[in-house]
Design a protein around this motif. Sequence first.
Motif, PDB file in Angstrom:
ATOM      1  N   ARG A 138      54.228   8.537  45.691  1.00 31.65           N
ATOM      2  CA  ARG A 138      53.320   9.018  44.708  1.00 31.65           C
ATOM      3  C   ARG A 138      52.954   8.298  43.730  1.00 31.65           C
ATOM      4  N   VAL A 139      54.238   8.016  42.971  1.00 31.76           N
ATOM      5  CA  VAL A 139      54.158   6.907  41.707  1.00 31.76           C
ATOM      6  C   VAL A 139      53.548   5.570  42.049  1.00 31.76           C
ATOM      7  N   LEU A 140      53.896   5.091  43.260  1.00 29.46           N
ATOM      8  CA  LEU A 140      53.485   3.740  43.846  1.00 29.46           C
ATOM      9  C   LEU A 140      52.221   3.763  44.075  1.00 29.46           C
ATOM     10  N   SER A 141      51.661   4.909  44.554  1.00 27.18           N
ATOM     11  CA  SER A 141      50.209   5.064  44.801  1.00 27.18           C
ATOM     12  C   SER A 141      49.462   4.701  43.241  1.00 27.18           C
ATOM     13  N   VAL A 142      49.915   5.496  42.515  1.00 23.72           N
ATOM     14  CA  VAL A 142      49.165   5.300  40.975  1.00 23.72           C
ATOM     15  C   VAL A 142      49.174   3.694  40.590  1.00 23.72           C
ATOM     16  N   ILE A 143      50.372   3.203  40.695  1.00 20.63           N
ATOM     17  CA  ILE A 143      50.779   1.916  40.248  1.00 20.63           C
ATOM     18  C   ILE A 143      49.882   0.958  41.120  1.00 20.63           C
ATOM     19  N   ALA A 144      49.789   1.103  42.314  1.00 20.52           N
ATOM     20  CA  ALA A 144      49.114   0.289  43.190  1.00 20.52           C
ATOM     21  C   ALA A 144      47.602   0.400  42.626  1.00 20.52           C
ATOM     22  N   GLY A 145      47.037   1.188  42.569  1.00 15.42           N
ATOM     23  CA  GLY A 145      45.846   1.474  42.187  1.00 15.42           C
ATOM     24  C   GLY A 145      45.536   0.831  40.860  1.00 15.42           C
ATOM     25  N   VAL A 146      46.327   1.045  39.928  1.00 16.17           N
ATOM     26  CA  VAL A 146      46.141   0.317  38.518  1.00 16.17           C
ATOM     27  C   VAL A 146      46.219  -0.994  38.746  1.00 16.17           C
ATOM     28  N   VAL A 147      47.098  -1.557  39.316  1.00 13.79           N
ATOM     29  CA  VAL A 147      47.447  -3.129  39.436  1.00 13.79           C
ATOM     30  C   VAL A 147      46.116  -3.749  40.107  1.00 13.79           C
ATOM     31  N   LEU A 148      45.840  -3.070  41.428  1.00 16.37           N
ATOM     32  CA  LEU A 148      44.812  -3.539  42.055  1.00 16.37           C
ATOM     33  C   LEU A 148      43.447  -3.706  41.444  1.00 16.37           C
ATOM     34  N   GLY A 149      43.225  -2.399  40.626  1.00 18.53           N
ATOM     35  CA  GLY A 149      42.045  -2.392  39.648  1.00 18.53           C
ATOM     36  C   GLY A 149      42.074  -3.260  38.599  1.00 18.53           C
ATOM     37  N   GLY A 150      43.292  -3.399  38.011  1.00 20.10           N
ATOM     38  CA  GLY A 150      43.375  -4.512  37.053  1.00 20.10           C
ATOM     39  C   GLY A 150      42.973  -5.969  37.577  1.00 20.10           C
ATOM     40  N   LEU A 151      43.602  -6.359  38.707  1.00 22.66           N
ATOM     41  CA  LEU A 151      43.488  -7.595  39.141  1.00 22.66           C
ATOM     42  C   LEU A 151      41.903  -7.703  39.447  1.00 22.66           C
ATOM     43  N   VAL A 152      41.137  -6.678  40.347  1.00 19.29           N
ATOM     44  CA  VAL A 152      39.712  -6.814  40.347  1.00 19.29           C
ATOM     45  C   VAL A 152      39.108  -7.013  39.068  1.00 19.29           C
ATOM     46  N   ALA A 153      39.267  -6.189  37.992  1.00 17.76           N
ATOM     47  CA  ALA A 153      38.680  -6.369  36.605  1.00 17.76           C
ATOM     48  C   ALA A 153      38.867  -7.581  36.157  1.00 17.76           C
ATOM     49  N   GLY A 154      40.059  -8.071  36.151  1.00 16.73           N
ATOM     50  CA  GLY A 154      40.415  -9.542  35.728  1.00 16.73           C
ATOM     51  C   GLY A 154      39.387 -10.785  36.353  1.00 16.73           C
TER      52      GLY A 154
ATOM     53  N   ILE B 220      40.844   5.118  40.516  1.00 13.50           N
ATOM     54  CA  ILE B 220      40.753   6.759  40.809  1.00 13.50           C
ATOM     55  C   ILE B 220      41.409   6.958  42.113  1.00 13.50           C
ATOM     56  N   ALA B 221      41.333   5.994  43.059  1.00 15.00           N
ATOM     57  CA  ALA B 221      42.129   6.242  44.378  1.00 15.00           C
ATOM     58  C   ALA B 221      43.441   6.282  44.126  1.00 15.00           C
ATOM     59  N   GLY B 222      43.960   5.471  43.318  1.00 11.68           N
ATOM     60  CA  GLY B 222      45.423   5.480  43.075  1.00 11.68           C
ATOM     61  C   GLY B 222      45.816   6.845  42.646  1.00 11.68           C
ATOM     62  N   VAL B 223      45.052   7.482  41.513  1.00 11.37           N
ATOM     63  CA  VAL B 223      45.388   8.652  41.084  1.00 11.37           C
ATOM     64  C   VAL B 223      45.203   9.743  42.105  1.00 11.37           C
ATOM     65  N   THR B 224      44.244   9.627  43.040  1.00  7.58           N
ATOM     66  CA  THR B 224      43.860  10.587  43.852  1.00  7.58           C
ATOM     67  C   THR B 224      45.093  10.500  44.868  1.00  7.58           C
ATOM     68  N   GLY B 225      45.459   9.505  45.349  1.00  2.76           N
ATOM     69  CA  GLY B 225      46.622   9.185  46.158  1.00  2.76           C
ATOM     70  C   GLY B 225      47.578  10.064  45.544  1.00  2.76           C
ATOM     71  N   PHE B 226      47.887  10.093  44.236  1.00  2.16           N
ATOM     72  CA  PHE B 226      49.190  10.881  43.907  1.00  2.16           C
ATOM     73  C   PHE B 226      48.894  12.304  44.328  1.00  2.16           C
ATOM     74  N   TYR B 227      47.739  12.753  44.074  1.00  2.00           N
ATOM     75  CA  TYR B 227      47.608  14.151  44.580  1.00  2.00           C
ATOM     76  C   TYR B 227      47.569  14.581  46.036  1.00  2.00           C
TER      77      TYR B 227
END
Length: 115
Positions: free
Chosen positions: A32-48, A15-22
């Motif tokens: 803006r795109v790197l913000s979303v990618i970073a949020g998804v990657v970090l979220g995936g790492l934590v979820a993993g 959510i923070a990554g998507v919020t960073g986009f806006y």
Amino acid sequence: MADKIKLLIAVLLVIAGVTGFYFFDGAPTVVRVLSVIAGVVLGGLVAGLSAPGKHFFRFALDSRDEAKKVVWPTRKETIQMTGVVMAFVVVMALFLWAVDGVLLWLVKLAMGQGS
């Protein structure tokens, strides 16, 4: 409980990554795109790091291994089966056209409009 907290943190990171986009509305699109990618990657790492994440990762690896075991048809087999399917489609279309014609004739006959 720890797994639920990890998953919650992962969702919040996405959510923070998507919020960073806006939030970076005036910034270049790359930022803006790197913000979303970073949020998804970090979220995936934590979820993993959670138990469900580890199960999902194991499932993904097993699925990849099973996909490698698939025996794909040769070009000749593919062309032959495509021809069989096309022939079946044509035969079925002709059959349904004939049935439709007969039913139309019967309905017209029943309604008194038959010739």
